[in-house]
Design a protein around this motif. Structure first.
Motif, PDB file in Angstrom:
ATOM      1  N   ARG A 169       7.081   1.807  -0.545  1.00 14.07           N
ATOM      2  CA  ARG A 169       5.729   2.354  -0.707  1.00 14.07           C
ATOM      3  C   ARG A 169       5.620   3.149  -2.005  1.00 14.07           C
ATOM      4  O   ARG A 169       4.631   3.058  -2.721  1.00 14.07           O
ATOM      5  CB  ARG A 169       5.356   3.283   0.464  1.00 14.07           C
ATOM      6  N   PHE A 170       6.647   3.949  -2.326  1.00 15.67           N
ATOM      7  CA  PHE A 170       6.597   4.724  -3.558  1.00 15.67           C
ATOM      8  C   PHE A 170       6.594   3.809  -4.779  1.00 15.67           C
ATOM      9  O   PHE A 170       5.822   4.032  -5.723  1.00 15.67           O
ATOM     10  CB  PHE A 170       7.767   5.709  -3.659  1.00 15.67           C
ATOM     11  N   LEU A 171       7.440   2.789  -4.765  1.00 15.19           N
ATOM     12  CA  LEU A 171       7.459   1.873  -5.903  1.00 15.19           C
ATOM     13  C   LEU A 171       6.158   1.083  -6.023  1.00 15.19           C
ATOM     14  O   LEU A 171       5.699   0.804  -7.134  1.00 15.19           O
ATOM     15  CB  LEU A 171       8.657   0.930  -5.795  1.00 15.19           C
ATOM     16  N   SER A 172       5.537   0.736  -4.899  1.00 18.43           N
ATOM     17  CA  SER A 172       4.224   0.073  -4.937  1.00 18.43           C
ATOM     18  C   SER A 172       3.184   0.996  -5.557  1.00 18.43           C
ATOM     19  O   SER A 172       2.309   0.559  -6.309  1.00 18.43           O
ATOM     20  CB  SER A 172       3.785  -0.328  -3.530  1.00 18.43           C
ATOM     21  N   PHE A 173       3.274   2.269  -5.239  1.00 25.28           N
ATOM     22  CA  PHE A 173       2.364   3.268  -5.807  1.00 25.28           C
ATOM     23  C   PHE A 173       2.611   3.430  -7.313  1.00 25.28           C
ATOM     24  O   PHE A 173       1.665   3.416  -8.111  1.00 25.28           O
ATOM     25  CB  PHE A 173       2.555   4.605  -5.090  1.00 25.28           C
ATOM     26  N   ALA A 174       3.875   3.569  -7.689  1.00 21.56           N
ATOM     27  CA  ALA A 174       4.206   3.843  -9.084  1.00 21.56           C
ATOM     28  C   ALA A 174       3.974   2.636  -9.990  1.00 21.56           C
ATOM     29  O   ALA A 174       3.530   2.796 -11.130  1.00 21.56           O
ATOM     30  CB  ALA A 174       5.665   4.291  -9.192  1.00 21.56           C
ATOM     31  N   LEU A 175       4.257   1.439  -9.494  1.00 24.78           N
ATOM     32  CA  LEU A 175       4.170   0.261 -10.355  1.00 24.78           C
ATOM     33  C   LEU A 175       2.829  -0.455 -10.292  1.00 24.78           C
ATOM     34  O   LEU A 175       2.378  -1.028 -11.283  1.00 24.78           O
ATOM     35  CB  LEU A 175       5.280  -0.727  -9.991  1.00 24.78           C
ATOM     36  N   PHE A 176       2.185  -0.437  -9.134  1.00 22.04           N
ATOM     37  CA  PHE A 176       0.980  -1.249  -8.947  1.00 22.04           C
ATOM     38  C   PHE A 176      -0.241  -0.439  -8.533  1.00 22.04           C
ATOM     39  O   PHE A 176      -1.248  -1.011  -8.136  1.00 22.04           O
ATOM     40  CB  PHE A 176       1.262  -2.344  -7.904  1.00 22.04           C
ATOM     41  N   GLU A 177      -0.148   0.872  -8.572  1.00 17.09           N
ATOM     42  CA  GLU A 177      -1.252   1.785  -8.280  1.00 17.09           C
ATOM     43  C   GLU A 177      -1.834   1.572  -6.884  1.00 17.09           C
ATOM     44  O   GLU A 177      -3.041   1.658  -6.682  1.00 17.09           O
ATOM     45  CB  GLU A 177      -2.341   1.671  -9.342  1.00 17.09           C
ATOM     46  N   GLU A 178      -0.962   1.280  -5.913  1.00 24.01           N
ATOM     47  CA  GLU A 178      -1.403   1.197  -4.523  1.00 24.01           C
ATOM     48  C   GLU A 178      -1.470   2.603  -3.941  1.00 24.01           C
ATOM     49  O   GLU A 178      -0.828   3.517  -4.436  1.00 24.01           O
ATOM     50  CB  GLU A 178      -0.440   0.329  -3.710  1.00 24.01           C
ATOM     51  N   PRO A 179      -2.234   2.796  -2.871  1.00 23.38           N
ATOM     52  CA  PRO A 179      -2.315   4.123  -2.266  1.00 23.38           C
ATOM     53  C   PRO A 179      -0.959   4.547  -1.704  1.00 23.38           C
ATOM     54  O   PRO A 179      -0.312   3.786  -0.992  1.00 23.38           O
ATOM     55  CB  PRO A 179      -3.337   3.963  -1.149  1.00 23.38           C
ATOM     56  N   LEU A 180      -0.551   5.760  -2.024  1.00 19.32           N
ATOM     57  CA  LEU A 180       0.759   6.251  -1.585  1.00 19.32           C
ATOM     58  C   LEU A 180       0.730   6.755  -0.152  1.00 19.32           C
ATOM     59  O   LEU A 180       1.605   6.440   0.645  1.00 19.32           O
ATOM     60  CB  LEU A 180       1.243   7.362  -2.515  1.00 19.32           C
ATOM     61  N   LEU A 181      -0.273   7.530   0.186  1.00 16.62           N
ATOM     62  CA  LEU A 181      -0.313   8.194   1.485  1.00 16.62           C
ATOM     63  C   LEU A 181      -1.186   7.456   2.492  1.00 16.62           C
ATOM     64  O   LEU A 181      -1.941   8.066   3.235  1.00 16.62           O
ATOM     65  CB  LEU A 181      -0.802   9.635   1.310  1.00 16.62           C
ATOM     66  N   SER A 182      -1.070   6.159   2.534  1.00 14.45           N
ATOM     67  CA  SER A 182      -1.842   5.357   3.466  1.00 14.45           C
ATOM     68  C   SER A 182      -0.963   4.999   4.669  1.00 14.45           C
ATOM     69  O   SER A 182       0.027   4.277   4.535  1.00 14.45           O
ATOM     70  CB  SER A 182      -2.322   4.077   2.779  1.00 14.45           C
ATOM     71  N   LEU A 183      -1.324   5.510   5.831  1.00 17.87           N
ATOM     72  CA  LEU A 183      -0.568   5.232   7.045  1.00 17.87           C
ATOM     73  C   LEU A 183      -0.636   3.744   7.398  1.00 17.87           C
ATOM     74  O   LEU A 183       0.341   3.160   7.870  1.00 17.87           O
ATOM     75  CB  LEU A 183      -1.085   6.090   8.205  1.00 17.87           C
ATOM     76  N   GLN A 184      -1.779   3.129   7.153  1.00 16.89           N
ATOM     77  CA  GLN A 184      -1.957   1.706   7.457  1.00 16.89           C
ATOM     78  C   GLN A 184      -0.950   0.848   6.690  1.00 16.89           C
ATOM     79  O   GLN A 184      -0.265   0.007   7.267  1.00 16.89           O
ATOM     80  CB  GLN A 184      -3.373   1.276   7.104  1.00 16.89           C
ATOM     81  N   TYR A 185      -0.839   1.045   5.389  1.00 21.81           N
ATOM     82  CA  TYR A 185       0.066   0.237   4.579  1.00 21.81           C
ATOM     83  C   TYR A 185       1.521   0.595   4.854  1.00 21.81           C
ATOM     84  O   TYR A 185       2.401  -0.267   4.774  1.00 21.81           O
ATOM     85  CB  TYR A 185      -0.255   0.374   3.097  1.00 21.81           C
ATOM     86  N   LEU A 186       1.795   1.837   5.193  1.00 23.77           N
ATOM     87  CA  LEU A 186       3.151   2.238   5.571  1.00 23.77           C
ATOM     88  C   LEU A 186       3.589   1.505   6.840  1.00 23.77           C
ATOM     89  O   LEU A 186       4.702   0.967   6.911  1.00 23.77           O
ATOM     90  CB  LEU A 186       3.231   3.753   5.788  1.00 23.77           C
ATOM     91  N   ILE A 187       2.724   1.425   7.819  1.00 24.38           N
ATOM     92  CA  ILE A 187       3.051   0.735   9.076  1.00 24.38           C
ATOM     93  C   ILE A 187       3.211  -0.766   8.842  1.00 24.38           C
ATOM     94  O   ILE A 187       4.150  -1.385   9.364  1.00 24.38           O
ATOM     95  CB  ILE A 187       1.976   1.030  10.146  1.00 24.38           C
ATOM     96  N   VAL A 188       2.327  -1.352   8.050  1.00 24.11           N
ATOM     97  CA  VAL A 188       2.417  -2.790   7.763  1.00 24.11           C
ATOM     98  C   VAL A 188       3.741  -3.099   7.051  1.00 24.11           C
ATOM     99  O   VAL A 188       4.465  -4.027   7.437  1.00 24.11           O
ATOM    100  CB  VAL A 188       1.218  -3.270   6.927  1.00 24.11           C
TER     101      VAL A 188
END
Length: 119
Positions: A53-72
């Motif tokens: 999740r952190f690398l998705s946030f840092a490299l692709f500007e995805e939301p970091l604190l999204s519970l939905q994407y963390l669970i997926v």
């Protein structure tokens, strides 16, 4: 933004399923090879999910604190890791106890014919 991914589907498939999936598979295999308990796999996968999740946030500007994407991400990585764990455990059981078990599929084994459950 999709239900399963934050920025784009190719990023989800290549980064989470591909690169993160390889790491999850290796983690599941490592837990099986060292004969550690299965519950430990879920803790390691949680830590791996946080890293992905952190690398998705840092490299692709995805939301970091999204519970939905963390669970997926956690569920996808857990599924891949369980495949690695079960395949490795099956190989261990049929090679180390070849007189007792036979492989029925890549993910399961059974007692050989003529062997009973009582020892």
């Amino acid at each position: 933004m999709g239900i399963l991914y934050g920025s784009s589907l190719p990023v989800f498939i290549i980064f989470v399923c591909g690169i993160g999936g390889l790491a999850a598979y290796a983690t599941g295999r490592a837990i099986a090879v060292t004969w550690r308990p299965l519950w430990l796999l879920f803790w390691f996968l949680f830590l791996l999910t946080l890293a992905v999740r952190f690398l998705s946030f840092a490299l692709f500007e995805e939301p970091l604190l999204s519970l939905q994407y963390l669970i997926v991400d956690y569920l996808v990585l857990t599924g891949i890791a369980l495949l690695g764990w079960r395949k490795t455990r099956t190989t261990q059981m049929v090679t180390q106890y070849r007189w007792l078990y036979t492989r029925t599929s890549p993910f399961s084994w059974t007692l050989k014919e003529g062997k009973d459950d009582a020892y």
